[in-house]
Design a protein around this motif. Structure first.
Motif, PDB file in Angstrom:
ATOM      1  N   HIS A 134     -52.901  -0.199  10.159  1.00  0.00           N
ATOM      2  CA  HIS A 134     -52.893   0.221  11.570  1.00  0.00           C
ATOM      3  C   HIS A 134     -53.785  -0.632  12.475  1.00  0.00           C
ATOM      4  CE1 HIS A 134     -50.425   3.596  10.436  1.00  0.00           C
ATOM      5  NE2 HIS A 134     -51.330   3.964   9.551  1.00  0.00           N
ATOM      6  N   ASN A 135     -54.436  -1.681  11.947  1.00  0.00           N
ATOM      7  CA  ASN A 135     -55.152  -2.611  12.816  1.00  0.00           C
ATOM      8  C   ASN A 135     -54.143  -3.466  13.576  1.00  0.00           C
ATOM      9  OD1 ASN A 135     -57.729  -1.812  12.196  1.00  0.00           O
ATOM     10  ND2 ASN A 135     -58.115  -3.454  10.724  1.00  0.00           N
ATOM     11  N   THR A 136     -54.479  -3.800  14.804  1.00  0.00           N
ATOM     12  CA  THR A 136     -53.585  -4.638  15.612  1.00  0.00           C
ATOM     13  C   THR A 136     -53.567  -6.049  15.051  1.00  0.00           C
ATOM     14  OG1 THR A 136     -54.084  -3.313  17.557  1.00  0.00           O
ATOM     15  CG2 THR A 136     -53.101  -5.462  17.950  1.00  0.00           C
ATOM     16  N   ARG A 137     -52.380  -6.619  14.980  1.00  0.00           N
ATOM     17  CA  ARG A 137     -52.195  -7.989  14.493  1.00  0.00           C
ATOM     18  C   ARG A 137     -51.961  -8.953  15.653  1.00  0.00           C
ATOM     19  NH1 ARG A 137     -47.871  -9.678   9.778  1.00  0.00           N
ATOM     20  NH2 ARG A 137     -47.977 -11.926  10.057  1.00  0.00           N
ATOM     21  N   THR A 138     -51.068  -8.606  16.578  1.00  0.00           N
ATOM     22  CA  THR A 138     -50.739  -9.440  17.730  1.00  0.00           C
ATOM     23  C   THR A 138     -50.502  -8.549  18.938  1.00  0.00           C
ATOM     24  OG1 THR A 138     -49.669 -11.082  16.308  1.00  0.00           O
ATOM     25  CG2 THR A 138     -49.119 -11.162  18.630  1.00  0.00           C
ATOM     26  N   LEU A 139     -50.966  -9.021  20.092  1.00  0.00           N
ATOM     27  CA  LEU A 139     -50.796  -8.269  21.334  1.00  0.00           C
ATOM     28  C   LEU A 139     -50.487  -9.261  22.447  1.00  0.00           C
ATOM     29  CD1 LEU A 139     -51.128  -5.288  22.278  1.00  0.00           C
ATOM     30  CD2 LEU A 139     -53.448  -5.880  22.925  1.00  0.00           C
ATOM     31  N   GLY A 140     -49.397  -9.030  23.171  1.00  0.00           N
ATOM     32  CA  GLY A 140     -49.025  -9.936  24.256  1.00  0.00           C
ATOM     33  C   GLY A 140     -47.901  -9.364  25.092  1.00  0.00           C
ATOM     34  N   THR A 141     -47.340 -10.209  25.947  1.00  0.00           N
ATOM     35  CA  THR A 141     -46.264  -9.805  26.847  1.00  0.00           C
ATOM     36  C   THR A 141     -45.187 -10.886  26.869  1.00  0.00           C
ATOM     37  OG1 THR A 141     -47.887  -8.694  28.254  1.00  0.00           O
ATOM     38  CG2 THR A 141     -45.729  -9.068  29.201  1.00  0.00           C
ATOM     39  N   PHE A 142     -43.935 -10.435  26.914  1.00  0.00           N
ATOM     40  CA  PHE A 142     -42.815 -11.353  27.076  1.00  0.00           C
ATOM     41  C   PHE A 142     -42.229 -11.187  28.467  1.00  0.00           C
ATOM     42  CE2 PHE A 142     -42.740 -11.144  22.418  1.00  0.00           C
ATOM     43  CZ  PHE A 142     -42.570 -12.494  22.115  1.00  0.00           C
ATOM     44  N   LYS A 143     -41.705 -12.289  28.995  1.00  0.00           N
ATOM     45  CA  LYS A 143     -40.992 -12.260  30.266  1.00  0.00           C
ATOM     46  C   LYS A 143     -39.696 -13.019  30.052  1.00  0.00           C
ATOM     47  CE  LYS A 143     -41.666 -13.210  35.162  1.00  0.00           C
ATOM     48  NZ  LYS A 143     -42.564 -13.822  36.150  1.00  0.00           N
ATOM     49  N   LYS A 144     -38.583 -12.291  30.045  1.00  0.00           N
ATOM     50  CA  LYS A 144     -37.260 -12.867  29.787  1.00  0.00           C
ATOM     51  C   LYS A 144     -37.240 -13.696  28.502  1.00  0.00           C
ATOM     52  CE  LYS A 144     -35.458 -12.909  34.496  1.00  0.00           C
ATOM     53  NZ  LYS A 144     -34.765 -13.682  35.516  1.00  0.00           N
ATOM     54  N   GLY A 145     -37.802 -13.120  27.439  1.00  0.00           N
ATOM     55  CA  GLY A 145     -37.745 -13.765  26.133  1.00  0.00           C
ATOM     56  C   GLY A 145     -38.791 -14.816  25.877  1.00  0.00           C
ATOM     57  N   LEU A 146     -39.662 -15.098  26.836  1.00  0.00           N
ATOM     58  CA  LEU A 146     -40.686 -16.127  26.689  1.00  0.00           C
ATOM     59  C   LEU A 146     -42.075 -15.502  26.736  1.00  0.00           C
ATOM     60  CD1 LEU A 146     -39.178 -18.746  29.172  1.00  0.00           C
ATOM     61  CD2 LEU A 146     -39.072 -18.817  26.665  1.00  0.00           C
ATOM     62  N   LYS A 147     -42.997 -16.050  25.923  1.00  0.00           N
ATOM     63  CA  LYS A 147     -44.376 -15.573  25.964  1.00  0.00           C
ATOM     64  C   LYS A 147     -44.947 -15.831  27.351  1.00  0.00           C
ATOM     65  CE  LYS A 147     -45.629 -15.972  21.105  1.00  0.00           C
ATOM     66  NZ  LYS A 147     -46.591 -16.527  20.155  1.00  0.00           N
ATOM     67  N   ASP A 148     -45.685 -14.831  27.860  1.00  0.00           N
ATOM     68  CA  ASP A 148     -46.244 -14.947  29.195  1.00  0.00           C
ATOM     69  C   ASP A 148     -47.558 -14.180  29.250  1.00  0.00           C
ATOM     70  OD1 ASP A 148     -45.382 -16.092  31.887  1.00  0.00           O
ATOM     71  OD2 ASP A 148     -45.965 -14.056  32.465  1.00  0.00           O
ATOM     72  N   GLY A 149     -48.572 -14.768  29.861  1.00  0.00           N
ATOM     73  CA  GLY A 149     -49.864 -14.100  29.964  1.00  0.00           C
ATOM     74  C   GLY A 149     -50.730 -14.356  28.734  1.00  0.00           C
ATOM     75  N   THR A 150     -51.709 -13.495  28.531  1.00  0.00           N
ATOM     76  CA  THR A 150     -52.681 -13.658  27.448  1.00  0.00           C
ATOM     77  C   THR A 150     -52.152 -13.059  26.157  1.00  0.00           C
ATOM     78  OG1 THR A 150     -54.486 -13.556  29.057  1.00  0.00           O
ATOM     79  CG2 THR A 150     -55.057 -13.229  26.746  1.00  0.00           C
TER      80      THR A 150
END
Length: 198
Positions: free
Chosen positions: A88-104
């Motif tokens: 239950h530890n977080t492995r990856t955290l982020g945001t996608f925008k139209k299928g592409l990585k975006d932001g931190t």
């Protein structure tokens, strides 16, 4: 009297289903794999992106998240993305925008120690980044510009020492780059002509 009860029941029944129902994850998917759990949003996009052959797209189909350079064949990931380990530890955290990585984007190891923090803009590494040692100490930090190292990159060799390498569009420079001020400095002494020069 029976007619009144029937009419009231029908009225309340129709009103309860006529209201907008809240979204309980209709635009998100949960995938349990052998070593991780993925929770990803697939919020519908207004229009498909202009696909670029150099970018990697992330999309969802057949209960899996797929990646493909220069294309996609399913529902684009769009919104928050989280991967967790089985503990239950977080492995990856982020945001996608139209299928592409975006932001931190942040990644951790299974113990919860931060591995890296990288900034993205429309599928391209852009902005500050930090890489960490297994003990959580800072290993390397700098900036990307259009997927290339740009500016000073600091290599933290120990807690007390570090070295800096300067980059320009992904290429390491010898020493510190000259600033624009150095190039146009009007107060800089000009070399005097030597003997035998007019």
């Amino acid at each position: 009297m029976k007619f009144i009860y029937t009419a009231l029941f029908t009225f309340f029944y129709c009103c309860s289903f006529g209201q907008k129902m809240p979204d309980y994850g209709l635009h998100s998917v949960r995938i349990t794999d052998t070593d991780r759990t993925i929770l990803a949003e697939i919020i519908p996009v207004n229009s498909n992106p202009d696909v670029q052959s150099t970018l990697t797209y992330y999309w969802y189909a057949t209960n899996k998240v797929h990646t493909l350079q220069g294309g996609f064949s399913g529902r684009l990931l769009n919104g928050a993305y989280t991967e967790t380990y089985l503990n239950h530890n977080t492995r990856t955290l982020g945001t996608f925008k139209k299928g592409l990585k975006d932001g931190t984007w942040r990644d951790w190891d299974e113990r919860g120690i931060l591995i890296q923090v990288v900034n993205w803009r429309s599928g391209i590494r852009s902005g500050s980044f930090s890489f960490f040692n297994p003990d959580g100490s800072l290993k390397e930090s700098g900036e990307y510009h259009k997927n290339e190292l740009d500016g000073p990159v600091i290599f933290h060799e120990s807690r007390d020492s570090s070295r800096v390498i300067y980059y320009n569009n992904g290429k390491a420079l010898n020493g510190k780059p000259r600033s624009l001020f150095d190039k146009i400095n009007i107060f800089k002494k000009k070399p005097k002509p030597g003997k035998g020069h007019a």
